[in-house]
Design a protein around this motif. Structure first.
Motif, mmCIF file in Angstrom:
data_model
loop_
_atom_site.group_PDB
_atom_site.id
_atom_site.type_symbol
_atom_site.label_atom_id
_atom_site.label_comp_id
_atom_site.label_asym_id
_atom_site.label_seq_id
_atom_site.Cartn_x
_atom_site.Cartn_y
_atom_site.Cartn_z
ATOM 1 N N ARG A 50 0.801 -1.129 -0.100
ATOM 2 C CA ARG A 50 0.029 -0.028 0.050
ATOM 3 C C ARG A 50 0.881 1.301 -0.016
ATOM 4 O O ARG A 50 0.444 2.202 -0.728
ATOM 5 C CB ARG A 50 -0.962 -0.100 1.119
ATOM 6 N N MET A 51 1.955 1.374 0.863
ATOM 7 C CA MET A 51 2.919 2.417 0.703
ATOM 8 C C MET A 51 3.326 2.489 -0.671
ATOM 9 O O MET A 51 3.398 3.740 -0.978
ATOM 10 C CB MET A 51 3.948 2.185 1.618
ATOM 11 N N ASN A 52 3.767 1.554 -1.267
ATOM 12 C CA ASN A 52 4.372 1.724 -2.745
ATOM 13 C C ASN A 52 3.498 2.068 -3.832
ATOM 14 O O ASN A 52 3.465 2.957 -4.555
ATOM 15 C CB ASN A 52 5.178 0.286 -3.126
ATOM 16 N N HIS A 53 2.053 1.727 -3.569
ATOM 17 C CA HIS A 53 1.078 2.074 -4.428
ATOM 18 C C HIS A 53 0.912 3.749 -4.223
ATOM 19 O O HIS A 53 0.752 4.407 -5.305
ATOM 20 C CB HIS A 53 -0.333 1.246 -4.069
ATOM 21 N N GLN A 54 0.454 3.851 -3.016
ATOM 22 C CA GLN A 54 0.393 5.636 -2.626
ATOM 23 C C GLN A 54 1.348 6.307 -3.148
ATOM 24 O O GLN A 54 1.328 7.613 -3.625
ATOM 25 C CB GLN A 54 -0.069 5.582 -1.166
ATOM 26 N N SER A 55 2.608 5.857 -2.862
ATOM 27 C CA SER A 55 3.785 6.642 -3.427
ATOM 28 C C SER A 55 3.784 7.017 -4.790
ATOM 29 O O SER A 55 3.935 7.970 -5.127
ATOM 30 C CB SER A 55 5.007 6.130 -2.966
ATOM 31 N N SER A 56 3.680 5.829 -5.595
ATOM 32 C CA SER A 56 3.365 5.908 -6.782
ATOM 33 C C SER A 56 2.619 6.741 -7.567
ATOM 34 O O SER A 56 2.601 7.666 -8.369
ATOM 35 C CB SER A 56 3.551 4.503 -7.581
ATOM 36 N N LEU A 57 1.443 6.555 -6.857
ATOM 37 C CA LEU A 57 0.080 7.188 -7.429
ATOM 38 C C LEU A 57 0.298 8.702 -6.961
ATOM 39 O O LEU A 57 0.102 9.689 -8.150
ATOM 40 C CB LEU A 57 -1.086 6.963 -6.412
ATOM 41 N N GLU A 58 0.847 9.140 -5.780
ATOM 42 C CA GLU A 58 1.152 10.679 -5.558
ATOM 43 C C GLU A 58 2.162 11.104 -6.466
ATOM 44 O O GLU A 58 2.185 12.375 -7.071
ATOM 45 C CB GLU A 58 1.532 10.842 -4.060
ATOM 46 N N ALA A 59 3.288 10.233 -6.763
ATOM 47 C CA ALA A 59 4.213 10.850 -7.602
ATOM 48 C C ALA A 59 3.756 11.317 -9.058
ATOM 49 O O ALA A 59 4.182 12.388 -9.583
ATOM 50 C CB ALA A 59 5.532 9.997 -7.469
ATOM 51 N N LEU A 60 3.067 10.140 -9.772
ATOM 52 C CA LEU A 60 2.396 10.651 -10.982
ATOM 53 C C LEU A 60 1.573 11.822 -11.064
ATOM 54 O O LEU A 60 1.569 12.836 -11.948
ATOM 55 C CB LEU A 60 1.788 9.333 -11.350
ATOM 56 N N ASN A 61 0.534 11.822 -9.995
ATOM 57 C CA ASN A 61 -0.560 12.923 -10.052
ATOM 58 C C ASN A 61 0.425 14.353 -9.690
ATOM 59 O O ASN A 61 0.104 15.300 -10.563
ATOM 60 C CB ASN A 61 -1.325 12.552 -8.660
ATOM 61 N N ALA A 62 1.352 14.262 -8.728
ATOM 62 C CA ALA A 62 2.095 15.505 -8.632
ATOM 63 C C ALA A 62 2.822 15.834 -9.849
ATOM 64 O O ALA A 62 2.837 17.229 -10.212
ATOM 65 C CB ALA A 62 2.828 15.510 -7.138
ATOM 66 N N ALA A 63 3.520 14.931 -10.248
ATOM 67 C CA ALA A 63 4.471 15.391 -11.247
ATOM 68 C C ALA A 63 3.483 15.983 -12.685
ATOM 69 O O ALA A 63 4.113 16.635 -13.395
ATOM 70 C CB ALA A 63 5.295 14.157 -11.845
ATOM 71 N N PHE A 64 2.610 15.091 -12.998
ATOM 72 C CA PHE A 64 1.948 15.337 -14.040
ATOM 73 C C PHE A 64 0.944 16.982 -14.075
ATOM 74 O O PHE A 64 1.104 17.832 -14.906
ATOM 75 C CB PHE A 64 0.697 14.625 -14.321
ATOM 76 N N PHE A 65 0.632 17.017 -12.835
ATOM 77 C CA PHE A 65 0.116 18.509 -12.517
ATOM 78 C C PHE A 65 1.094 19.611 -12.541
ATOM 79 O O PHE A 65 0.825 20.474 -13.170
ATOM 80 C CB PHE A 65 -0.574 18.638 -11.219
ATOM 81 N N VAL A 66 2.326 19.486 -12.178
ATOM 82 C CA VAL A 66 3.253 20.276 -12.190
ATOM 83 C C VAL A 66 3.876 20.748 -13.322
ATOM 84 O O VAL A 66 3.982 21.746 -14.000
ATOM 85 C CB VAL A 66 4.373 20.040 -11.165
ATOM 86 N N ALA A 67 3.834 19.615 -14.280
ATOM 87 C CA ALA A 67 4.443 19.566 -15.697
ATOM 88 C C ALA A 67 3.321 20.567 -16.301
ATOM 89 O O ALA A 67 3.429 21.342 -17.483
ATOM 90 C CB ALA A 67 4.380 18.159 -16.324
ATOM 91 N N LYS A 68 2.026 20.039 -16.158
ATOM 92 C CA LYS A 68 0.896 20.855 -16.768
ATOM 93 C C LYS A 68 1.005 22.446 -16.592
ATOM 94 O O LYS A 68 0.810 23.129 -17.506
ATOM 95 C CB LYS A 68 -0.420 20.333 -16.432
ATOM 96 N N MET A 69 1.180 22.832 -15.211
ATOM 97 C CA MET A 69 1.296 23.959 -14.886
ATOM 98 C C MET A 69 2.616 24.947 -15.648
ATOM 99 O O MET A 69 2.641 26.037 -16.006
ATOM 100 C CB MET A 69 1.698 24.223 -13.528
ATOM 101 N N CYS A 70 3.612 23.968 -15.807
ATOM 102 C CA CYS A 70 5.091 24.299 -16.434
ATOM 103 C C CYS A 70 4.677 24.739 -17.687
ATOM 104 O O CYS A 70 4.995 25.843 -18.332
ATOM 105 C CB CYS A 70 6.249 23.350 -16.072
ATOM 106 N N GLN A 71 3.865 23.667 -18.527
ATOM 107 C CA GLN A 71 3.761 24.021 -19.841
ATOM 108 C C GLN A 71 2.576 25.082 -19.907
ATOM 109 O O GLN A 71 2.898 26.016 -21.011
ATOM 110 C CB GLN A 71 2.954 22.955 -20.437
ATOM 111 N N LEU A 72 1.650 25.321 -19.313
ATOM 112 C CA LEU A 72 0.993 26.517 -19.392
ATOM 113 C C LEU A 72 1.636 27.861 -19.187
ATOM 114 O O LEU A 72 1.395 28.806 -20.118
ATOM 115 C CB LEU A 72 -0.380 26.331 -18.374
ATOM 116 N N GLY A 73 2.354 27.746 -18.235
ATOM 117 C CA GLY A 73 3.200 28.838 -17.833
ATOM 118 C C GLY A 73 4.246 29.454 -18.839
ATOM 119 O O GLY A 73 4.120 30.588 -19.272
#
Length: 504
Positions: free
Chosen positions: A366-389
């Motif tokens: 469960r730790m590995n699943h949550q860590s992977s899920l959070e890493a993808l979600n956060a990275a993709f959101f930040v990349a989207k913000m970067c691209q928009l900016g």
């Protein structure tokens, strides 16, 4: 190109026009929300997360967060720069081959073709990098991604030198355009000289006729002089158009050159800080210290030192600012990844206290699943913000430098909409990684429209125009974005800040 204010209108007209322009930019930004969310859901599905869950054991939660974050931001930054350089190449060639007689229509064609090339280049680059990242992770894991990211970062300075060299070689093409204008100017001067000679001969003939006691020519003489006057006025008009075209060509070309140099520097150096952080953190993870508290301290010290050195530089550049922002975003993603795993441990401890014991293997999974899920979600959101900016950082200066507010805002929105439809149609062929990268490119094109609208908001002569533009942006983004208030509420300020920044 000098900054300009919009022509003064009545406050009500400014508010209406501003609302319409803002709504166009807001609508295209909102239209990207649903496809991006659907792609993220596909990327965070159980099957897709399995390779990442296994890699948490290899590089640790912090290493996973920094690697995915740095890779996502590198993809976003590289695709934007690829699009800008391709657009600059098209615009440079078009401006260089422009003649003085094709000013207005050719100008529209220059910006339209450059915008289309830039958006297509950004989307194609994002899709290519997305496919490459997906393939590396599936076949070589996080260690392979670490090597690929490191090699790519090392290769960027030589590519930076090569791109600058190729751009200088391209000046030969731009010289041809200057030669064409010079030939036109010489031709006008020859025509003007011939016209003066012809008038001088006519004056001499008239003087001789008067000395010989002949007539003045009457109506024929008046017709001849009227014809010569029209020819003289036409020559003066062509001369003025030629001078204006040459000045405009030189001004636009200088601005394009500056933009290319800045973005090539940005491509080469902006990713270095976050890549260094990812390498150090992942190396600790490979050595078995991926979740140790000491790694967090080392990471914090490293980020602080690099940020201090860059921000205190006497020759501060745009890439340093974005590099610091990317590095800090990578640090935040790593923290969120680690925190997600710790929440699982806290939840398991509470369940054990309540009489519901959990096996160690189940907790780790469960730790590995949550860590992977959070890493993808956060990275993709930040990349989207970067691209928009970064897209807004292109659209804002274009509008402020009188490239045309409607052309930039509506043109970028139309191109982004077409690319969005194309990406959706090609989704099966692109795969999850390719579609994610391509959508980031589309978000960048939408950011150009949003940045243009943000710049327009600051150029009105009255507050109603500014407020109307902002209201249009918010309304269009919320309606087309299906009222994703939190996401859009974060994206609009980022787009505005980047649009008001002048990196050139």
């Amino acid at each position: 190109m000098a900054k300009t204010k919009l022509a003064a209108r009545s406050p009500l007209t400014e508010a209406a026009v501003g609302f319409a322009l803002g709504a166009v930019g807001g609508c295209i930004m909102g239209a990207t929300e649903e496809p991006v969310d659907q792609t993220l859901l596909m990327m965070t599905a159980a099957e897709t997360l399995k390779p990442l869950m296994e890699e948490v054991r290899t590089v640790g939660a912090l290493g996973l967060g920094t690697l995915i974050g740095a890779t996502a931001l590198t993809t976003a930054m590289t695709s934007v720069v690829a699009g800008v350089i391709l657009a600059a190449m098209v615009a440079s060639v078009s401006v260089a081959t422009r003649s003085c007689g094709a000013s207005q229509r050719h100008s529209r064609g220059v910006w339209a073709s450059a915008g289309l090339a830039g958006a297509f280049g950004s989307t194609l680059s994002g899709a290519t990098l997305g496919v490459a990242v997906e393939w590396i992770v599936k076949n070589y894991g996080m260690v392979g991604l670490l090597w690929a990211l490191s090699i790519f970062t090392i290769l960027k300075p030589p590519v930076h030198f090569l791109l600058k060299l190729l751009w200088k070689q391209g000046e030969a093409c731009r010289t041809l355009g200057s030669e064409a204008l010079a030939r036109e100017r010489e031709q006008i001067e020859v025509t003007e000289f011939q016209q003066k000679q012809r008038v001088a001969v006519q004056i001499e003939q008239r003087i001789l006729m008067l000395e010989q006691g002949g007539g003045t020519g009457g109506i024929d003489h008046k017709t001849t002089w009227a014809t010569e006057r029209r020819k003289r006025e036409e020559i003066e008009r062509k001369k003025m158009e030629s001078e204006e075209a040459e000045l405009d060509q030189r001004t636009v070309q200088d601005w394009i050159n500056t933009m290319v140099v800045k973005h090539v520097d940005f491509l080469a150096f902006s990713g270095i800080p976050m890549t260094v952080v990812a390498i150090v953190t992942s190396s600790f993870g490979v050595l078995g210290y991926g979740g140790h508290q000491s790694v967090l301290i080392v990471l914090l010290v490293l980020v602080s030192v690099i940020a201090y050195l860059l921000l205190k530089s006497s020759d501060f550049k745009f890439w340093m600012l974005v590099g610091c922002m990317g590095m800090l975003a990578t640090f935040v993603i790593a923290m969120l990844t680690l925190h997600a795993g710790q929440l699982v441990v806290t939840s398991a401890m509470k369940m054990e206290a309540a009489g519901q014991p959990q096996s160690r293997e189940n907790i780790r999974t469960r730790m590995n699943h949550q860590s992977s899920l959070e890493a993808l979600n956060a990275a993709f959101f930040v990349a989207k913000m970067c691209q928009l900016g970064l897209g807004a950082a292109v659209g804002g200066p274009l509008v402020r430098h009188a490239a045309g507010d409607v052309k930039v805002i509506a043109g970028a929105a139309l191109v982004a909409g077409g690319l969005l439809a194309g990406v959706e149609g090609l989704a099966p062929a692109l795969g999850e990684g390719g579609k994610a990268g391509a959508l980031l490119g589309v978000v960048g094109a939408a950011g150009v429209s949003v940045g243009g609208a943000s710049a327009v908001a600051g150029r009105w002569s009255s507050w109603p125009g500014t407020l109307g533009t902002i209201a249009g942006l918010v309304f269009g983004a919320l309606v087309m974005g299906k009222w994703h208030i939190v996401n859009i509420g974060l994206q609009l300020p980022v787009a505005y800040v980047f649009a008001m920044t002048n990196p050139f």
